[in-house]
Design an enzyme around this catalytic site. Structure first.
Site, short mmCIF file in Angstrom:
data_model
loop_
_atom_site.label_atom_id
_atom_site.label_comp_id
_atom_site.label_asym_id
_atom_site.label_seq_id
_atom_site.Cartn_x
_atom_site.Cartn_y
_atom_site.Cartn_z
N CYS A 99 0.95 0.18 -1.70
CA CYS A 99 0.04 0.63 -2.76
C CYS A 99 -0.69 -0.55 -3.39
O CYS A 99 -0.08 -1.42 -4.02
CB CYS A 99 0.82 1.39 -3.83
N SER A 115 -2.11 -7.26 2.86
CA SER A 115 -0.91 -6.74 2.21
C SER A 115 0.39 -7.39 2.65
O SER A 115 1.43 -7.20 2.02
CB SER A 115 -0.81 -5.22 2.44
N HIS A 129 -1.30 7.13 -5.25
CA HIS A 129 0.10 7.32 -4.87
C HIS A 129 0.94 7.92 -5.99
O HIS A 129 2.12 8.21 -5.81
CB HIS A 129 0.73 5.97 -4.48
#
Length: 551
Positions: A374, A318, A361
């Site tokens: 996310c 990420s 989310h």
């Protein structure tokens, strides 16, 4: 009378034959003398001269390696070795047998070194690091060990053992290939040169220049007098950008976990801390690493010799969302307030891609997606941007290229393209590949030092820095030989408003998002977390890239 005359003629013929033989013998002898004097005279003169004259090499001290504050990280200690002058040895096997009785030498290696010496009139070492009692014994019994000499040599010493191993590297005996390199000018077989890290990259500065002493010796090789002498020149000292105290703290915090701690100045590119674990003790190589020790190192599944900061290639996970977000904003593919819905998973083709948060989310914008990391948001964003655009922006941050911090051994990672996949995998690029790419997984590989460069660009407003480990080189008189300060590289063609937005979002990651563990009461920190899936047998690769904020 005729008989007397006949016998006289025979006698005279014999006398003539005898004189002819004598004259021929003298002519052969004179011819041989002329050959030796005129043709071979210079060679025999040289042999005669060398048989009483010896050139004893005087080793030079390798340059020091110090941290940015002058703390010594690598230096030299004196030790004794047994050397053998091949030209003075009549029975190699007998000499080696005698030496082995009290020195426990490696007989095969010692014999090979003596037999393959480049210069038979110069000593080659047969046993390194002998104690003072062995030195005394050899000096007292030198007539029993013809051809042996005591050599005083410096040995490389690394004062903090494993802590700085991957930065400093280690030394080792030069090989034939290295002898032809420019960085090893004046080096002979048996000498030690840098093999990795700073020791290798800056070997030409650190090596120094050997001196020599021409001496006259007797038939036993004992020195009668010194004829001439040239002092050795010590190597230059190398000052690093590393801060030893920070290095100690980083090594302590990382502990026995497999990983990297890399800290640097995002304005200048100076590397202040570089810790890679598992590690090794470079002092093992200073004495000549044994076969058993070498086998343990290369067969260790933890790869302790590998500098993970420069050579470890991992999916960025990420942390790569920083580049994906920059691409989306710069190309106006999404606005700051545009939203996507995350229900915990996304169906792409016939495959389901999940978010790390199973329940999802909900609906969120780009800043919120970065803060909460996310995955489903970025799956959708990545598909909207397209893989070609993502790779294009990755190249702006120079992923897929070495940073130049160590051009000798640094790896460049992997930026996958359609062409690469078709060639490497024999398959076309699928939407699922773009989904994986958008969260820094799949085929994408980066090194920690590359990601240091990415986060530094965000921190300084869009300039690519050139990371480096050496500040300056100083000679033995304290004169600066060379200074290193690469400074900033090119400006990334992304607007400052995008970098401002990324900085604000990354501060939110630490203040209230997935990077909350990095929140600090003393300094403000912005950053991005990442968790890359690996094989079933391995634990995930965890990332944190970040920087401190000035008030």
């Amino acid at each position: 009378m005729r008989d007397i005359s006949t016998r006289q003629d025979q006698f005279e013929r014999r006398i003539k034959i005898f004189w002819i033989i004598i004259i021929c013998g003298l002519l052969v002898l004179l011819g041989r003398i002329a050959w030796l004097q005129l043709i071979e005279g210079e060679r025999y003169f040289r042999i005669s001269k060398n048989s009483r004259l010896r050139l004893v090499p005087l080793p030079c001290s390798r340059g020091l390696i110090l941290d940015r504050n002058g703390e010594k990280l690598a230096g030299n200690e004196a030790f004794f070795s047994v050397g053998v002058v091949p030209s003075n040895v009549t029975d190699i096997d007998e000499l080696i047998k005698c030496l082995d009785e009290f020195l426990d030498i490696d007989k095969e290696i010692a014999k090979k070194r003596i037999q393959e010496a480049n210069n038979i009139f110069r000593p080659v070492w047969a046993k390194r690091n002998i104690d003072l009692s062995a030195v005394t014994y050899l000096l007292e019994k030198e007539e029993d060990f013809p051809g042996t000499v005591i050599l005083t040599q410096p040995v490389r010493s690394y004062y903090y053992d494993e802590m700085c191993a991957h930065v400093l590297g280690h030394v080792g005996e030069v090989n034939q290939e290295e002898l032809t390199a420019n960085s090893t000018f004046g080096v002979e077989l048996g000498d030690l040169v840098g093999k990795m890290g700073v020791e290798k990259a800056y070997n030409s500065y650190l090596q120094g220049e050997k001196g020599g002493r021409q001496v006259e010796v007797d038939a036993h090789g004992r020195t009668l007098r010194v004829i001439s002498e040239k002092d050795p020149l010590p190597g230059d000292s190398v000052y690093l950008t590393i801060d030893l105290e920070m290095q100690k703290i980083a090594a302590e915090k990382l502990g026995q976990r497999k990983g990297v701690v890399l800290i640097g100045d995002y304005e200048t590119g100076e590397i202040l801390t570089l810790v890679s674990h598992p590690t090794f003790n470079p002092n093992l190589f200073s004495w000549g690493v044994s076969e058993d020790e070498w086998s343990k190192l290369v067969q260790d599944p933890g790869d302790p010799l590998e500098n993970r900061a420069l050579r470890g290639e991992y999916p960025p996970a990420s942390t790569f969302k920083v580049i994906v977000a920059a691409a989306a904003l710069e190309d106006n593919i999404i606005g700051k307030e545009d939203t996507f819905f995350c229900g915990g998973e996304l169906l792409v083709g016939n495959r389901i891609f999940k978010c790390w948060k199973e329940e999802g989310h909900g609906r969120l914008n780009l800043e919120e997606a970065i803060i909460d990391s996310c995955d489903v948001f970025f799956y959708q964003l990545g598909l909207k941007i397209g893989m070609d655009k993502i790779i294009q922006y990755s190249r702006l941050f120079e992923l897929g290229e070495i940073t130049g911090i160590d051009p000798v051994s640094e790896k460049d990672g992997l930026l996958p393209t359609r062409e690469w996949k078709l060639k490497a995998k024999g398959e076309a690029w699928y939407p699922g590949d773009t989904v994986n790419l958008s969260i820094g997984q799949g085929f994408l590989l980066v090194t920690p030092v590359q990601m240091f460069r990415v986060i530094a660009a965000v921190a300084n407003g869009g300039s690519l820095i050139n990371p480096y480990l050496v500040k300056e080189v100083v000679d033995s008189q304290g004169k600066v030989v060379e200074s290193f300060s690469p400074g900033r590289g090119k400006k990334i063609p992304i607007s400052s408003s995008v970098f401002d937005f990324l900085g604000k979002s990354l501060r939110g990651v630490v203040r209230e998002g997935t990077g909350w563990r990095a929140e600090n009461k003393i300094v403000k920190i912005a950053g991005k977390t990442g968790t890359a899936e690996s094989s079933d047998e391995e634990r995930p690769h965890n990332w944190f890239i970040g920087y401190t904020l000035s008030d």
